[in-house]
Design an enzyme around this catalytic site. Sequence first.
Site, short mmCIF file in Angstrom:
data_model
loop_
_atom_site.label_atom_id
_atom_site.label_comp_id
_atom_site.label_asym_id
_atom_site.label_seq_id
_atom_site.Cartn_x
_atom_site.Cartn_y
_atom_site.Cartn_z
N GLU B 32 37.77 41.06 47.39
CA GLU B 32 37.16 41.60 46.18
C GLU B 32 36.41 40.49 45.44
OE1 GLU B 32 40.67 43.24 44.37
OE2 GLU B 32 41.05 44.41 46.17
N GLU B 62 43.31 46.82 48.94
CA GLU B 62 44.03 45.73 49.60
C GLU B 62 44.50 46.10 51.01
OE1 GLU B 62 44.16 46.27 46.39
OE2 GLU B 62 43.71 44.33 45.49
N ALA B 86 48.95 37.15 44.00
CA ALA B 86 50.06 37.48 44.91
C ALA B 86 50.70 38.81 44.51
CB ALA B 86 51.11 36.36 44.89
N ASP B 87 50.70 39.10 43.21
CA ASP B 87 51.27 40.38 42.74
C ASP B 87 50.62 41.58 43.43
OD1 ASP B 87 52.56 39.30 39.83
OD2 ASP B 87 50.77 38.26 40.50
N PHE B 88 49.34 41.44 43.78
CA PHE B 88 48.62 42.58 44.35
C PHE B 88 48.97 42.82 45.81
CE2 PHE B 88 44.86 41.14 41.45
CZ PHE B 88 45.65 41.32 40.33
N HIS B 131 50.87 39.80 36.58
CA HIS B 131 49.94 38.76 37.08
C HIS B 131 50.61 37.39 37.03
CE1 HIS B 131 46.79 41.78 36.72
NE2 HIS B 131 45.87 40.95 37.08
C1 LIG Z 1 45.68 46.20 43.03
C2 LIG Z 1 44.75 45.30 42.30
N1 LIG Z 1 43.74 44.72 42.97
C3 LIG Z 1 42.88 43.90 42.35
C4 LIG Z 1 43.01 43.61 41.02
C5 LIG Z 1 42.05 42.66 40.31
N2 LIG Z 1 41.16 43.39 39.43
C6 LIG Z 1 41.40 43.48 38.13
S1 LIG Z 1 40.26 44.39 37.33
C7 LIG Z 1 39.43 44.71 38.75
C8 LIG Z 1 38.20 45.54 38.73
C9 LIG Z 1 38.49 46.94 38.36
O1 LIG Z 1 37.31 47.66 38.31
P1 LIG Z 1 37.28 49.10 37.69
O2 LIG Z 1 38.36 49.93 38.31
O3 LIG Z 1 35.91 49.61 37.81
O4 LIG Z 1 37.68 48.94 36.16
P2 LIG Z 1 36.91 48.13 35.02
O5 LIG Z 1 37.47 46.75 35.06
O6 LIG Z 1 35.47 48.21 35.27
O7 LIG Z 1 37.30 48.80 33.74
C10 LIG Z 1 40.03 44.07 39.82
C11 LIG Z 1 39.55 44.13 41.21
C12 LIG Z 1 44.12 44.21 40.34
N3 LIG Z 1 44.34 43.95 39.06
N4 LIG Z 1 44.95 45.04 41.00
#
Ligand SMILES: Cc1ncc(C[n+]2csc(CCOP(=O)(O)OP(=O)(O)O)c2C)c(N)n1
Lengths: 327, 327, 318, 318
Positions: B32, B62, B86-88, B131
Amino acid sequence: MPEIKKLSYAEAVNAALRRALEERPEALLFGEDVGKPGGVFGVTKGLHKLFGDRVFDTPISESAILGGAVGSAMFGRRPIVEIMWADFFLVALDQLVNQAANVRYVSRGALSAPITVRTQQGSAPGACAQHSQSLEAFFAHIPGLRVCLPATHQDAYDLLLSAIWCDDPVVVIENRTLYHAGKQEVQLGGEIRPFGGAAVRRPGTDVTVLTWGAMQHRVLDAAERLAGDGIDAEVLDARWVRPFDLDTLLGSVRRTGRLVVAHEAHTVGGFGGEVVAAVAEAGVPLHCPPVRIGAPDARIPAAPALAGAVIPTADVIAEAVTKAVHA
Amino acid sequence: MPEIKKLSYAEAVNAALRRALEERPEALLFGEDVGKPGGVFGVTKGLHKLFGDRVFDTPISESAILGGAVGSAMFGRRPIVEIMWADFFLVALDQLVNQAANVRYVSRGALSAPITVRTQQGSAPGACAQHSQSLEAFFAHIPGLRVCLPATHQDAYDLLLSAIWCDDPVVVIENRTLYHAGKQEVQLGGEIRPFGGAAVRRPGTDVTVLTWGAMQHRVLDAAERLAGDGIDAEVLDARWVRPFDLDTLLGSVRRTGRLVVAHEAHTVGGFGGEVVAAVAEAGVPLHCPPVRIGAPDARIPAAPALAGAVIPTADVIAEAVTKAVHA
Amino acid sequence: MPEPAALLRHLEAMQRIRFFEEEVTRLRGTGDVVGSVHLCNGQEAVYVGACAALDLSRDAVFPTYRGHGWTLACGAPPHALFAELLGRRTGINGGRGGSAYLTAPEHGMYGENSIVGAGAPIAAGAALAATFDGSGRVALAAFGDGALNQGAVHEAMNFAAVRRLPVIFLVENNLYSELTPIADMVRIDKLFRRASAYGMPGARIDGNDPEAVRTAVAEAVRRAREGEGPVLLEAMTQRIVGHYIGDAQHYRPAGELDEAASAEPIGRIIRELLAAGVDQSEVDPVVARVAREIADASAQALADPIADPSTVLEHLYA
Amino acid sequence: MPEPAALLRHLEAMQRIRFFEEEVTRLRGTGDVVGSVHLCNGQEAVYVGACAALDLSRDAVFPTYRGHGWTLACGAPPHALFAELLGRRTGINGGRGGSAYLTAPEHGMYGENSIVGAGAPIAAGAALAATFDGSGRVALAAFGDGALNQGAVHEAMNFAAVRRLPVIFLVENNLYSELTPIADMVRIDKLFRRASAYGMPGARIDGNDPEAVRTAVAEAVRRAREGEGPVLLEAMTQRIVGHYIGDAQHYRPAGELDEAASAEPIGRIIRELLAAGVDQSEVDPVVARVAREIADASAQALADPIADPSTVLEHLYA
Ligand SMILES: Cc1ncc(C[n+]2csc(CCOP(=O)(O)OP(=O)(O)O)c2C)c(N)n1
Ligand SMILES: Cc1ncc(C[n+]2csc(CCOP(=O)(O)OP(=O)(O)O)c2C)c(N)n1
Ligand SMILES: [Mg+2]
Ligand SMILES: [Mg+2]
């Protein structure tokens, strides 16, 4: 009105579920095949008929099952859900570790997630590497969870009820090789005990063998053989690995001066390490170094001849104990 | 042609990735935001530009990331993927444990899944409970995986390359508090070393303090303070928890006669238990009981004042070591 | 056309969120707030419109880490939120949750979630409880565009659809997942269309118009309360700030941010109010009042005592 | 109408699988085979039809635990499969895989998977590799109807769609997930319709007709090889045996099994052959030959030595 019945382990679990559904109107029971079909192992047989909509089947969606449990528990339900094999937790561990375990702590008790997750684990003849793991160490590492491994028919009933009555998220790890392996007398309807507490399965004086889960039956076999050789082993069943009953273990080890821990999980990184470390930290003097018995570094193969060389047998246990005692 | 450059930890990781992509045409890098944006921590900056389609962004999926890695590795690619925290991992651990770890074993070497999974873990100011976890104990418990935690700039480069060159699935656990915390000289382009092996970060005679990950910097701080108090601590960095370099540890403990293990993860069920148990089993005589330092039973709170009371500080470490040495 | 009074209420609620986020930005700059903070500037209409359609004495909202706006729209006091972000004893979770994992159940906000998509199955669970407890509760799971690619969201939607659970899945489609455009991560960027796979209705709505959001959510609530099951709503909006404080947004094409700024809901609702004949002199006091409220709340939180480390082991278990 | 020769080839391949499964049932009864075994009786046309459309020297199949049929259709020798199920040294994985986790890469079968849905992202990975290695490989992920509700399958389909990976998602819709009807677990039981959510084609095909399967898979292979991306095919079929050996199938409504038995692909293809003018005397030898082949393979495997426990620690690492 306690009563005694001859039941299989599976029937004991069923009786506990039935009692919970009767006495706790807020209890729900759901998971894959647990409703109408009564479970792939027949453990939940008859409960959908008795309790209707409170017992239902779900899609093959472990995140939805566990998340559905967390969310409904936050709103006063008492969900009891099934993850059919502990191995399948790995597709949805987030809901247990990042969600259920945090709810109460982060909200300082304003919310809670008292879910009970039944699963079963371990190797059985012919089972493949993806259906054979023993993963209690994962759950035991997570503050906020409670974890037990009932290994007797009575505990199958008692510990599950303790879990359901407990206001914290609890993982109950059963074992499919025990479900239909014979009937025993089980006392039903007694008082529901609080969680926690090890059990002495065989008192002894020469060495303490701590174990949990189905492995305990091999340990008891080994202990009988050892008795023939003049070695009097005390066998403890941890029953709960979180919270772990260190006091009972330390008391035993102080008397015997020797510690062997035997589990089915892989030795490296297994919960046996925690136990040995806790005893070492406590500074209990030992006549010989502690010993861990578990699966060596390998995956669990399907062929019984191969699996038998990975999962500790009574022979392996007896030999290791003998060596320790004579060290 | 080895050369020395002043780099941040993040830049050292970037340099290793760049070298891997240059020298191993079969290497892929995805996850990502790792492609065009260059990573949320900027670690993969510039690599998409340099290597085009071999470096790409993925959906927030993931299981697809890890499964995509496993599948492409089975067919000769050398995927390097990122699980951002790592939490993810907990939403997709199946692909690592039930899939990647089994491929070679079950096929008796006919197939393999040499994937490298970079992640980062631990608490940082303000980070929430979802996190902040340190989960190396999970990975270390799984035969078939290899696991390292580079904590120095040089190791950020070296260990990652060892991981990528390794023909097994490797989890590389970095730490986001180190990424941009200053530059150091890093030797680039040297020989790629095989995985495994602890490092002595500070030689000493009175007590062995084993640690890994970012915690090592607090341990080194503590050791400096202890030196002022006349306690000469040997600090070992495990670097790899699977395989764990027990020999180096035993050698040190045999000399010092005292063992303290410090990690950021929760003490109960943490890898520290494995280490203490392994030393106890080896029967190394100790002047005092071994000591584990880790996070107590709590979730990791966001407020720095609270997190500071959970994650071991240099003070806590120094105090525990002092107590051990004077026991 | 909605009543000016309703628009003024929306303005006030949105402005409260905006000022809150601006103050958080300042506090992050001074170092009083630490760590990763996700602001929702530009997306306020989603929260304000949705909450106006919910009965928060019984309904339950499950947002993401980008949840300050949701929490305020639910009615949580700004002071307790500032205090939370500042790690104060008076924080709404005593400092335990932080910016990304707030919980305010007393206001119908049942927890931000920092694991993308993880709130969806939990919301389904809250809705499941409602099918037994006679509360009539509706659960609303809010998540981003990117979250739709997460397995847990898929499982939650199918589970909710098959059990006809009273849950609303509300996508805040702000076009980006962190630093990556959603358009590059899906083939069909009309995300509401995924609903049909599960046999539930899906619709795209104007996420910069609180009344449009309110109307759509109100209809979803009605359906849910009447046992007709879940709905997937895709609210089109944009964040006019970075993914997190400090994100320079190099990934946004030239002009996009300017366009987003000119379409953002607060300016837009003020223009609508003026067009509807409301005088600027009726708007200004609302804005001024909220500005004061936020400034006071922040100052008060800054003066509060730091969270007490001696309590850190409490409440892990019952 | 396909050539009789092609139908006879399909018959032979399907009959091989059927006899294999029948012999496994016997061996499970005698206790020579132990543990949970999932048979595919009734679903043979899916495997035979699909494999006829693949180039197994480069393509890759990823089935589930119900994978004996796939493995045989890929061309793996029955003897090595029997030996695997019997835990013999000569087993295709030396006894390590067992019934539910077989691997036969030398035949294009890259692993059964006992975790529902987990093969889908791995197949996407295999297809990802193909976009770099110039092999023209197509990956085929096969899974059940119930697996579509698993998060990993969703993630794999979106990932494959967005990257236009050469992968075929083939659902074996046998109406049940273990003991539970799929119709109770989804609102829309036309599962192929989920494809549209990801922007890929989806189609339902007759999974009891190997030619229908072959044709559909061949078109999917063509698309995939030409870079047009993934496809979701839903093959309608039924298992005419329990989910696992020993499953009494009380959950199946009266008459359903009889109907399934009358529609099962082997009887059907024989009827088709006869209707096409082929004489019974041309059919019988084919069946007899395969029966002998299976009986011999089983006998040989039974005579093989048990897997060697001294090797059990080998091949964990490179
Ligand atoms: C399972 C998981 N994978 C990756 C992340 C890291 N992460 C945090 S916010 C984000 C983007 C999320 O995008 P979106 O769903 O469009 O929400 P927005 O932030 O735009 O409100 C990511 C990949 C996470 N927190 N949890
Ligand atoms: C992740 C996971 N959850 C649950 C199971 C248990 N399980 C094995 S087979 C099965 C049913 C699968 O049904 P379907 O996908 O329709 O395939 P079929 O068995 O009908 O071929 C289930 C639930 C599993 N193996 N993996
Ligand atoms: Mg977004
Ligand atoms: Mg099925």
